[in-house]
Design a protein around this motif. Structure first.
Motif, mmCIF file in Angstrom:
data_model
loop_
_atom_site.group_PDB
_atom_site.id
_atom_site.type_symbol
_atom_site.label_atom_id
_atom_site.label_comp_id
_atom_site.label_asym_id
_atom_site.label_seq_id
_atom_site.Cartn_x
_atom_site.Cartn_y
_atom_site.Cartn_z
ATOM 1 N N THR A 1 0.799 -1.216 0.000
ATOM 2 C CA THR A 1 0.000 0.000 0.000
ATOM 3 C C THR A 1 0.837 1.274 0.000
ATOM 4 N N PRO A 2 1.880 1.401 0.828
ATOM 5 C CA PRO A 2 2.666 2.647 0.793
ATOM 6 C C PRO A 2 3.307 2.926 -0.567
ATOM 7 N N THR A 3 3.743 1.879 -1.240
ATOM 8 C CA THR A 3 4.351 2.056 -2.548
ATOM 9 C C THR A 3 3.335 2.562 -3.563
ATOM 10 N N ILE A 4 2.167 1.986 -3.561
ATOM 11 C CA ILE A 4 1.121 2.417 -4.491
ATOM 12 C C ILE A 4 0.639 3.816 -4.125
ATOM 13 N N TRP A 5 0.508 4.072 -2.832
ATOM 14 C CA TRP A 5 0.104 5.405 -2.383
ATOM 15 C C TRP A 5 1.127 6.437 -2.850
ATOM 16 N N VAL B 1 1.098 -1.641 -11.730
ATOM 17 C CA VAL B 1 1.165 -0.218 -11.374
ATOM 18 C C VAL B 1 2.510 0.349 -11.806
ATOM 19 N N ARG B 2 3.572 -0.367 -11.514
ATOM 20 C CA ARG B 2 4.913 0.106 -11.882
ATOM 21 C C ARG B 2 5.044 0.294 -13.390
ATOM 22 N N GLU B 3 4.567 -0.676 -14.152
ATOM 23 C CA GLU B 3 4.650 -0.573 -15.606
ATOM 24 C C GLU B 3 3.858 0.630 -16.118
ATOM 25 N N ALA B 4 2.684 0.828 -15.587
ATOM 26 C CA ALA B 4 1.854 1.964 -16.001
ATOM 27 C C ALA B 4 2.494 3.284 -15.581
ATOM 28 N N PHE B 5 3.071 3.308 -14.379
ATOM 29 C CA PHE B 5 3.742 4.513 -13.882
ATOM 30 C C PHE B 5 4.933 4.864 -14.772
ATOM 31 N N GLU B 6 5.752 3.874 -15.105
ATOM 32 C CA GLU B 6 6.919 4.113 -15.959
ATOM 33 C C GLU B 6 6.496 4.618 -17.338
ATOM 34 N N ALA B 7 5.443 4.037 -17.900
ATOM 35 C CA ALA B 7 4.957 4.488 -19.213
ATOM 36 C C ALA B 7 4.483 5.938 -19.133
ATOM 37 N N ALA B 8 3.794 6.286 -18.065
ATOM 38 C CA ALA B 8 3.319 7.663 -17.887
ATOM 39 C C ALA B 8 4.499 8.619 -17.706
ATOM 40 N N THR C 1 -3.433 8.945 -17.133
ATOM 41 C CA THR C 1 -4.769 8.497 -16.731
ATOM 42 C C THR C 1 -4.763 7.000 -16.443
ATOM 43 N N LYS C 2 -4.113 6.237 -17.309
ATOM 44 C CA LYS C 2 -4.033 4.784 -17.117
ATOM 45 C C LYS C 2 -3.261 4.452 -15.839
ATOM 46 N N ALA C 3 -2.194 5.196 -15.561
ATOM 47 C CA ALA C 3 -1.404 4.952 -14.356
ATOM 48 C C ALA C 3 -2.214 5.254 -13.095
ATOM 49 N N VAL C 4 -2.944 6.344 -13.108
ATOM 50 C CA VAL C 4 -3.784 6.681 -11.956
ATOM 51 C C VAL C 4 -4.841 5.598 -11.747
ATOM 52 N N GLN C 5 -5.458 5.152 -12.822
ATOM 53 C CA GLN C 5 -6.470 4.100 -12.708
ATOM 54 C C GLN C 5 -5.849 2.806 -12.197
ATOM 55 N N SER C 6 -4.615 2.532 -12.598
ATOM 56 C CA SER C 6 -3.958 1.315 -12.110
ATOM 57 C C SER C 6 -3.728 1.386 -10.602
ATOM 58 N N CYS C 7 -3.449 2.577 -10.087
ATOM 59 C CA CYS C 7 -3.311 2.733 -8.632
ATOM 60 C C CYS C 7 -4.628 2.422 -7.937
ATOM 61 N N VAL C 8 -5.701 2.961 -8.452
ATOM 62 C CA VAL C 8 -7.031 2.689 -7.885
ATOM 63 C C VAL C 8 -7.319 1.196 -7.939
ATOM 64 N N ASP C 9 -7.043 0.600 -9.092
ATOM 65 C CA ASP C 9 -7.293 -0.836 -9.254
ATOM 66 C C ASP C 9 -6.460 -1.667 -8.272
ATOM 67 N N ALA C 10 -5.223 -1.244 -8.027
ATOM 68 C CA ALA C 10 -4.372 -1.970 -7.079
ATOM 69 C C ALA C 10 -4.907 -1.841 -5.659
#
Length: 64
Positions: free
Chosen positions: A6-10, A46-53, A27-36
């Motif tokens: 949780t702290p990492t995703i937060w 989440v990491r993959e989406a964050f890196e792409a963003a 937008t996809k990265a933010v949604q991935s955080c919510v989904d996680a």
């Protein structure tokens, strides 16, 4: 949900919210955080989406 991730995703979500440039991959990265948070995707996703963003926003710092 695994409380150890949780702290990492937060942290990822907080970082995303601070960005000035918010494109489609953001937008996809933010949604991935919510989904996680809801247990629908893994931290790896989440990491993959964050890196792409980050690359899309030109703020990606390579770990190398």
């Amino acid at each position: 949900m695994d409380k150890t991730i949780t702290p990492t995703i937060w942290g990822a979500a907080e970082e995303l919210m601070a960005w000035d440039r918010k494109g489609p991959k953001w937008t996809k990265a933010v949604q991935s955080c919510v989904d996680a948070f809801e247990g629908r995707v893994s931290p790896k996703w989440v990491r993959e989406a964050f890196e792409a963003a980050a690359k899309e926003a030109n703020v990606y710092l390579s770990p190398e």
